[in-house]
Structures are given as C-alpha cells and as structure tokens.
Scaffold this motif. Sequence first.
Motif, short mmCIF file in Angstrom:
data_model
loop_
_atom_site.label_atom_id
_atom_site.label_comp_id
_atom_site.label_asym_id
_atom_site.label_seq_id
_atom_site.Cartn_x
_atom_site.Cartn_y
_atom_site.Cartn_z
N ASP A 219 -8.20 -6.33 2.69
CA ASP A 219 -6.84 -6.02 2.22
C ASP A 219 -6.36 -7.19 1.35
OD1 ASP A 219 -4.26 -5.27 1.76
OD2 ASP A 219 -3.58 -5.46 3.83
N PHE B 22 -3.03 -8.94 1.94
CA PHE B 22 -2.75 -9.65 3.20
C PHE B 22 -2.49 -11.12 2.91
CE2 PHE B 22 -4.32 -12.23 6.76
CZ PHE B 22 -3.45 -11.80 7.76
N ASN B 23 -1.39 -11.61 3.45
CA ASN B 23 -1.01 -13.01 3.31
C ASN B 23 -0.66 -13.53 4.71
OD1 ASN B 23 1.25 -15.18 3.05
ND2 ASN B 23 0.25 -15.20 1.05
N LEU B 24 -1.39 -14.53 5.17
CA LEU B 24 -1.23 -14.99 6.54
C LEU B 24 0.16 -15.54 6.80
CD1 LEU B 24 -2.38 -15.50 9.32
CD2 LEU B 24 -3.38 -17.63 8.47
N GLN C 123 2.99 -14.83 5.31
CA GLN C 123 3.95 -13.74 5.35
C GLN C 123 3.79 -12.91 6.63
OE1 GLN C 123 3.47 -11.51 1.73
NE2 GLN C 123 4.21 -13.17 0.42
N PHE C 124 2.54 -12.73 7.06
CA PHE C 124 2.32 -11.99 8.30
C PHE C 124 2.98 -12.70 9.48
CE2 PHE C 124 -0.18 -11.70 12.21
CZ PHE C 124 -0.09 -10.35 12.47
N LEU C 125 2.81 -14.01 9.57
CA LEU C 125 3.39 -14.76 10.68
C LEU C 125 4.92 -14.70 10.66
CD1 LEU C 125 1.05 -17.89 10.71
CD2 LEU C 125 1.03 -15.95 12.30
N GLY D 26 6.69 -12.26 9.36
CA GLY D 26 7.04 -10.90 9.76
C GLY D 26 6.88 -10.68 11.25
N ALA D 27 5.85 -11.27 11.85
CA ALA D 27 5.62 -11.12 13.28
C ALA D 27 6.74 -11.78 14.09
CB ALA D 27 4.27 -11.72 13.66
N ARG E 78 -3.06 -2.78 12.20
CA ARG E 78 -2.78 -2.03 10.97
C ARG E 78 -4.08 -1.54 10.37
NH1 ARG E 78 -2.88 -3.27 5.51
NH2 ARG E 78 -1.61 -1.84 4.24
N ASN F 116 3.26 -1.98 6.95
CA ASN F 116 3.79 -2.49 8.22
C ASN F 116 2.73 -2.53 9.31
OD1 ASN F 116 6.44 -2.79 7.21
ND2 ASN F 116 6.81 -0.61 7.51
N TRP F 117 2.81 -3.58 10.13
CA TRP F 117 1.97 -3.73 11.30
C TRP F 117 2.74 -3.23 12.51
CZ3 TRP F 117 -2.84 -6.65 11.46
CH2 TRP F 117 -3.25 -7.12 10.20
#
Length: 208
Positions: free
Chosen positions: A72, A75-77, A79-81, A83-84, A191, A199-200
């Motif tokens: 993917d 995917f950006n780590l 940004q994921f963190l 968002g989490a 996801r 979205n996850w």
Amino acid sequence: MVAAFLGLRLYSVLGRRAEQEEEPAVQRFDSDEKPAIRPAAVPAPVAPPRPAELDGVMPAVERALREIAAADPKFNLAQFLDGAKGAYRMILEAFWRGDRETLRELCDDDVYAGFIAAIDAREAAGETMDNTLIRIEEVRLHSALLDGRMARIALLFVADIAAVTRDKDGNVIAGSLDDAIESRDVWTFSRNVSARDPNWLLDETDEG
C-alpha cells in the motif's frame, strides 16, 4: 687540407645535430588515438532515513511494516500512529457513553459485538461510566503482519484514565475521579490494503 677536412667533419656532425634539434618533438598529445572517455562515476544510492517510529522495534515487526508499505504505497507509519491515537480516544469515549453508532464505524463485527454486550449489561443494571482519558503516555508498536492483502498492526497504549462507575441514582459504586489509574491496552487494527476505504478498524483488544 687538414683544416678543411676538420671543418667538413665538424659541419657534418654539427649540421646534423642542429637539424635534429630543429625537428619538432613528438608530443604525447599529438597521437592520432583519441583518449578513452571514462564514464562519470555513479554515486552510490543513499538509503532513506530510518523513521524514528521504528526505534526499538523488533526486526520481524519492521519487515512486516515494510511489506505493508510496499503493498500500500499510501501507507505512512507516522500518520497511522496519529490516527490510531485518535481512534483510541474516540472508541473509549464512545464505549463509556454507550455511543453505538461511533463504535460501529470504528470497530469490526467481533469487537463491536463485545462492546455492545457490555453496554447492554451496564444499561440493564442502571449503571453509567463517568470515565475520563487524562492523557496517552505512550504508543508503541507491538506487532505487525501482512496476511495476503490483509494488514494487521497491534499497538500498546499506555494511558492515564480516571474511572468512575455510578449506579442508577448517580452514586459512585466504583473508582474515583481523584485518582487516575494507568491503563495498558494492546489494540490491533486491520485493513485490506486493496480497499478504497483508507480507514483502519479495531479488530482485537487485549491487556498489555
């Protein structure tokens, strides 16, 4: 005659030497052969800087995260963190309020069913939760996996929470607003990397 002979010999020797000296010397750059053109040196590829979020992460987890990023490209780590962290707060507060709609949007079927069962039992007992998330102290990568097209990333959340449970009359029956407790939760988000929806969803919860 002797003088004439010597003069003739001197002329023959000096004259030849002078002629040789007048001949232009062959320069090393006068060769008809063109110098070989060497290709310009190609700089060695520079590896991208290692994200700070990977500090202290196990090699197997880092490999899985790189596989997810390869599957993917969006995917950006970091940004994921971020968002989490936002999802952690939203899900907890929705559960405490009994907000089923928000939970439906952020959780998969199994986790949603577990939250709804707890909310139903709480409401049947006439109890309410008056909890407050004081702060999220730490978010740490716990595990990661790419299974086919399904990506799963587990995070350890360390947070301070003031937890209070009230009965139907509003009396405190558990907890205290004055003393925050440390909560350690391992939440797994998933996801499908082929899906259009970015979205996850929360698909597993456990204690850290």
